[in-house]
Every structure is written in structure tokens, then in C-alpha cells.
Design an enzyme around this catalytic site. Sequence first.
Site, PDB file in Angstrom:
ATOM      1  N   ASP A  27       1.136  -1.238   0.277  1.00  0.00           N
ATOM      2  CA  ASP A  27      -0.590   0.234  -0.207  1.00  0.00           C
ATOM      3  C   ASP A  27       0.719   1.025   0.057  1.00  0.00           C
ATOM      4  O   ASP A  27       0.405   2.651  -0.408  1.00  0.00           O
ATOM      5  CB  ASP A  27      -1.036  -0.168   1.208  1.00  0.00           C
ATOM      6  CG  ASP A  27      -2.478  -0.878   0.656  1.00  0.00           C
ATOM      7  OD1 ASP A  27      -2.223  -1.569   0.428  1.00  0.00           O
ATOM      8  OD2 ASP A  27      -3.142  -0.272   1.553  1.00  0.00           O
ATOM      9  N   CYS A  69       0.974  -8.625   4.819  1.00  0.00           N
ATOM     10  CA  CYS A  69       1.182  -6.879   4.992  1.00  0.00           C
ATOM     11  C   CYS A  69      -1.049  -6.173   4.099  1.00  0.00           C
ATOM     12  O   CYS A  69      -1.503  -8.031   4.197  1.00  0.00           O
ATOM     13  CB  CYS A  69       1.311  -6.490   3.682  1.00  0.00           C
ATOM     14  SG  CYS A  69       3.497  -6.160   4.385  1.00  0.00           S
ATOM     15  N   ASP A  70      -1.440  -4.934   4.025  1.00  0.00           N
ATOM     16  CA  ASP A  70      -2.567  -4.883   4.296  1.00  0.00           C
ATOM     17  C   ASP A  70      -3.769  -5.425   3.484  1.00  0.00           C
ATOM     18  O   ASP A  70      -5.129  -6.252   5.138  1.00  0.00           O
ATOM     19  CB  ASP A  70      -2.525  -3.036   3.633  1.00  0.00           C
ATOM     20  CG  ASP A  70      -1.718  -2.821   4.977  1.00  0.00           C
ATOM     21  OD1 ASP A  70      -0.754  -2.979   4.667  1.00  0.00           O
ATOM     22  OD2 ASP A  70      -2.372  -1.133   4.170  1.00  0.00           O
ATOM     23  N   LYS A  71      -3.883  -5.760   2.463  1.00  0.00           N
ATOM     24  CA  LYS A  71      -4.685  -6.685   2.293  1.00  0.00           C
ATOM     25  C   LYS A  71      -4.110  -8.484   1.829  1.00  0.00           C
ATOM     26  O   LYS A  71      -5.468  -9.466   1.397  1.00  0.00           O
ATOM     27  CB  LYS A  71      -4.938  -6.320   0.362  1.00  0.00           C
ATOM     28  CG  LYS A  71      -5.708  -5.006   0.639  1.00  0.00           C
ATOM     29  CD  LYS A  71      -5.882  -4.380   1.202  1.00  0.00           C
ATOM     30  CE  LYS A  71      -6.498  -2.661   1.850  1.00  0.00           C
ATOM     31  NZ  LYS A  71      -5.000  -2.230   1.380  1.00  0.00           N
ATOM     32  N   CYS A  95       4.839  -2.200   8.179  1.00  0.00           N
ATOM     33  CA  CYS A  95       5.487  -1.139   8.675  1.00  0.00           C
ATOM     34  C   CYS A  95       5.127  -1.165  10.266  1.00  0.00           C
ATOM     35  O   CYS A  95       3.806  -1.107  10.716  1.00  0.00           O
ATOM     36  CB  CYS A  95       5.017   0.028   7.850  1.00  0.00           C
ATOM     37  SG  CYS A  95       5.326   0.499   6.096  1.00  0.00           S
ATOM     38  N   GLU A 113      -6.792   4.119  -0.275  1.00  0.00           N
ATOM     39  CA  GLU A 113      -6.866   4.627   0.868  1.00  0.00           C
ATOM     40  C   GLU A 113      -5.641   5.834   0.382  1.00  0.00           C
ATOM     41  O   GLU A 113      -4.480   5.738  -0.454  1.00  0.00           O
ATOM     42  CB  GLU A 113      -5.292   3.545   1.248  1.00  0.00           C
ATOM     43  CG  GLU A 113      -5.232   3.406   2.982  1.00  0.00           C
ATOM     44  CD  GLU A 113      -3.979   2.312   3.171  1.00  0.00           C
ATOM     45  OE1 GLU A 113      -4.719   1.508   3.661  1.00  0.00           O
ATOM     46  OE2 GLU A 113      -2.649   2.013   2.787  1.00  0.00           O
ATOM     47  N   SER A 155      -5.316   5.029   5.735  1.00  0.00           N
ATOM     48  CA  SER A 155      -4.758   4.593   5.826  1.00  0.00           C
ATOM     49  C   SER A 155      -4.106   4.375   7.527  1.00  0.00           C
ATOM     50  O   SER A 155      -4.692   4.912   8.363  1.00  0.00           O
ATOM     51  CB  SER A 155      -3.029   4.719   5.476  1.00  0.00           C
ATOM     52  OG  SER A 155      -2.154   4.001   5.749  1.00  0.00           O
TER      53      SER A 155
END
Length: 552
Positions: A78, A119-121, A191, A442, A468
Site C-alpha cells: 500500500d 501486509c494490508d490486503k 510497517c 487508501e 491508511s
Amino acid sequence: MRSKNVTKKIDKAPQRSLFKAMGLTDEELDNPLVGVCNSVNELIPGHTDLDKIADAAKAGIRMAGGTPLEFGAIGVCDGIAMGHEGMHYSLASRELIADSVETMARAHALDALVLIPNCDKIVPGMLMAAARLNIPTVVVSGGAMLAGRHKGKDIDLNTVFESVASYKVDKISEAELLEVENSACQTCGSCSGMFTANSMNCLTEILGLGLPGNGTIPAVYADRIRLAKYAGIQVMEMFEKDIKPLDMLTEESFENALKVDMALGCSTNTALHLPAIAHEAGIELDLELINKYKKEVPHICSLAPAGSHHIQDLHEAGGIPAVMKVLSEEGILNEDLITVTGKTIKENLAKAKVLDTDVIRDFATAYHAEGGLSFLKGNLAPDGSVVKQAAVADEMLVHEGPAKVFDAEQEAVAAIHAGKINPGDVVVIRYEGPKGGPGMREMLTPTSAIAGVGLDKEVALITDGRFSGATRGAAIGHVSPEAMEGGPMAIVKEGDIIQIDIPNGKLNIDLTDEEIQARLANWEAPEPKIKTGYLSRYARLVSSASTGAVFK
């Protein structure tokens, strides 16, 4: 064993022959076949080390009598995708990941799975697949990045975004911006703050599909490798005991997840992903529970972007088990639920304890009396919206101001950088929802720009897109119905007064119902921004953010 459909009986000789083409022995084919879905790649810092996680998981599977078979999954970073056309693909990639894991597991008759996201997704995509497939599964993530250091302070990716805005208004020099850029992200891993990736890795523990430590052990620690080995061992125990994801993914476990979400101050994106995972488990998760639980569970962990602590600090303070222990001692959690350890939550928490009472506080000394998220409704968001209340300055919890309206993220960013946003304004960014974006981009760039120019305690941002997990300030996202579906966001005009009351869950525009309906009667949907390829198909299939942006 499901794999007997491809490994047993005389008429399966062709299938066995193909397995043997890859060097497998008869003895390996007699064992359960365990898929190891590895989203390793060289594009995402959180995923560059996943080859080591996969090797460790496969070692654990072999130690416990299984045959590991590795396959890949895509992933979008992202941070790298932010601020250009790439961000259209981030949320949309979640459905591709879920579909591809399902496809590989079903097509090859796998008996069990170890899923390796970070990570995010990628995390929610794999969790959705786990619920859909309902075969023994353990999730083991790649772990969090360590925080960077600059001028004696811990920093992270969000610091870089905000520093760009500070540079554009001459608050810092280009040389200092470069120093921040070179210092913020020093290791592999997701992150380092309580952003979306780490939020979902932590909630995987709460849901029962990750071993204790999954959410907080840093990527570069040897403990992370050991955790992966134990994940491989544990999936074989789950196979032997026939423990499956839907044994863990119950209404009670999602309620537990929301409660711990309140304590941690997780990303607003959890309000997209938890309903989507619940949907795959056949459960409708009512997001209005957020406001119920924020009153019951205070914000006891203040991690970046809301506070100065990072994931490594949470880990050293006792991790997610310690946070759960605080809640369990208050009678908040359902402790009788089974987890991938084969034990109940109560059994898992028997030895958990808080090791740093500043990082993990008790209810009496909480950072905020209310939990980390707030769900807002009103005539501007009839189906709801979400804000990370724990990251909002007290001055902005209740706010009223004139709308500055933009039909795309980049238009808003240009106006912020050009000094066209004034104290008191409410920046409205629309046509950025699941359909309108498409992909519900995002938007860390505009929120960081607001913070970087020093307006985060004076200006609110509202969007039918999303923000985010690194966002701080009065950034209200997921406004539903979105503008592209003819929601009230579509008829906001420059100067309309927007009324925000986060503690009481209200988001309104100062118009009568008659005026809103009159404007909507004259509204026409704009042309889709993208008319070809996957995103065009995604826009036709995707549902509202209020239902998790799942496919219809």
C-alpha cells in the site's frame, strides 16, 4: 484425507506420476498434503523475508508427519501503491488472493494449509480463504518492521509522508527530508506502527487462527522463525484433531476481535476486513457494535500513529496475550473459544502478563476512556462511516465547518499543498469508494499533507474512500452509501456546513431531508473512471464499504 483423491487407488497413478515428477516419494504421498501459501516477493518490504518463514513452516510440517507443498500468492504494498493509479488495485487484490488460495487448495485436494501473509490486503484475503475452504489452517505472518530512528526519536513510514508535506511548506529542508527517508524503514517487515497490516496480524491472534506472537514478534527476530516452525507442527495437530477455521470463526470470536480492536486502536481498515471475513464464515457482523464496545473497552495501547510506541514495544510489553489478559481480568472477553493451539483462550492466557504498564495500561489508567474506533451515522452517512477516534485530537472530536469538495484524491492534495485549505474547513473527497474509485483508494497522502502543514487539529477530512492505518487526525472514511451509488456525498456543495460529533457517532450535513432529496433527484452518476480490465469488473461486482466491500 482429501488428498487421497489424488494419491490413492490404482486409477490415480497418473496423478501420482505427476507428483513424482517433482521428486516426491511414495512415503511423502502417503502423508497428508499441506499447502504452504507463501506471498513472498521482491516488491513489498514486509514480504521479502517470507521465504525464511516458509522454509521454517515446511520444516515444522515435516517434523509432524506432513508433506508440505508450497505455492504463491500476489501482494500489493500500500505504501508504494499510494498516491497513483496503483492504489486502485490494493483493496481489489484482496478478492484475487482469496480466490487464488481457494483455487489452489481445491484443485489439488490439499488436506491442510499454512498461510503466510504479512501486509494490508494479503492477511484478510488469506483469512477469507481460510473461512471459505474450512480445512485445518494456521496463519503465520512475516512480522513487523522495527521502528527507525531520527534525531533520537523513533520514526516510521508515516513520518516520511508527513515530512514531505512539511518540506512543501518550508518547515524542513530537503536535506532533512532525505535523512528521514533514509532512516524510517531500516528492516524488512510490515510497517512498524499499528497500521493496517499489523492490525490484521494482531486480530488474527484474537480470531484464533494465529499462534500467540503472530501479531507482534518483529520480522528480524529468531522467535519469528521458531513461530513458523510451530505453525507447521500445529497445523498437523489440527489435522489429526479435525480442528477447522469455522470452529474458531464464530460470532463470539469476531466480537472478541472488535473488543481488542478498541483496546489497541487499530486501523479503520479493520472495519472493512472483519465484516468480509465474517461474511465468508456465514456471519453478518454489525459495525454498530463498534460504538457499543468502545464504551466498554478503553484505549489502553497508544501505538503509532496515535502514540509514540511501535509494534516492537507492544511485543516487549507482553504482546497480544497481555492485552487480552487485561480485558479478560475485566470480564470483557469470551475465554471459552478454541484456537489453533488446540486450547481455549483462557488456557492460552494462563501465563500471560503485562511487562510494561505504559505500553499496555489497565482500564483505570487508559490513554482514552473510550476505545480506538468510532462508527458514525447521519444524513451524510445513512449506512455509516468509520474514524480512528484514538488518533483524533480532542479539539476535533466535535467539529462543524464548511465543505471544500473534491471529486478525486489528487485534487484535494493539490489544494492542500497550494495552501487553499483553511483552519475550520472540512475536506470532502468523493467518488473514491469501492465502485467510484474504483477500489476505494487508501489516502495517506492528503491526511499526511494536512498533518504536515500543521492543520490536523483544525481541519477534518471525509471520504467515501478509506484512509491508511497510518492516518491520524479527524479523518472519516468508508462513508456509505458512496457517491457513485448516489449516496448523499454526491450532492455536497462547496460551503455546505458539515457537522461531526465523533463521541456520539454523528455525521451530518446541515440540510433538510427535502433539500437532500431535491439535490439527489437532479444528480447523475459520472462516467466510470476505469472501463476496462479487472478494475472495471471489480466495480460492477463490489458491494458497499458498510458490508466489507465483498463481491455481490
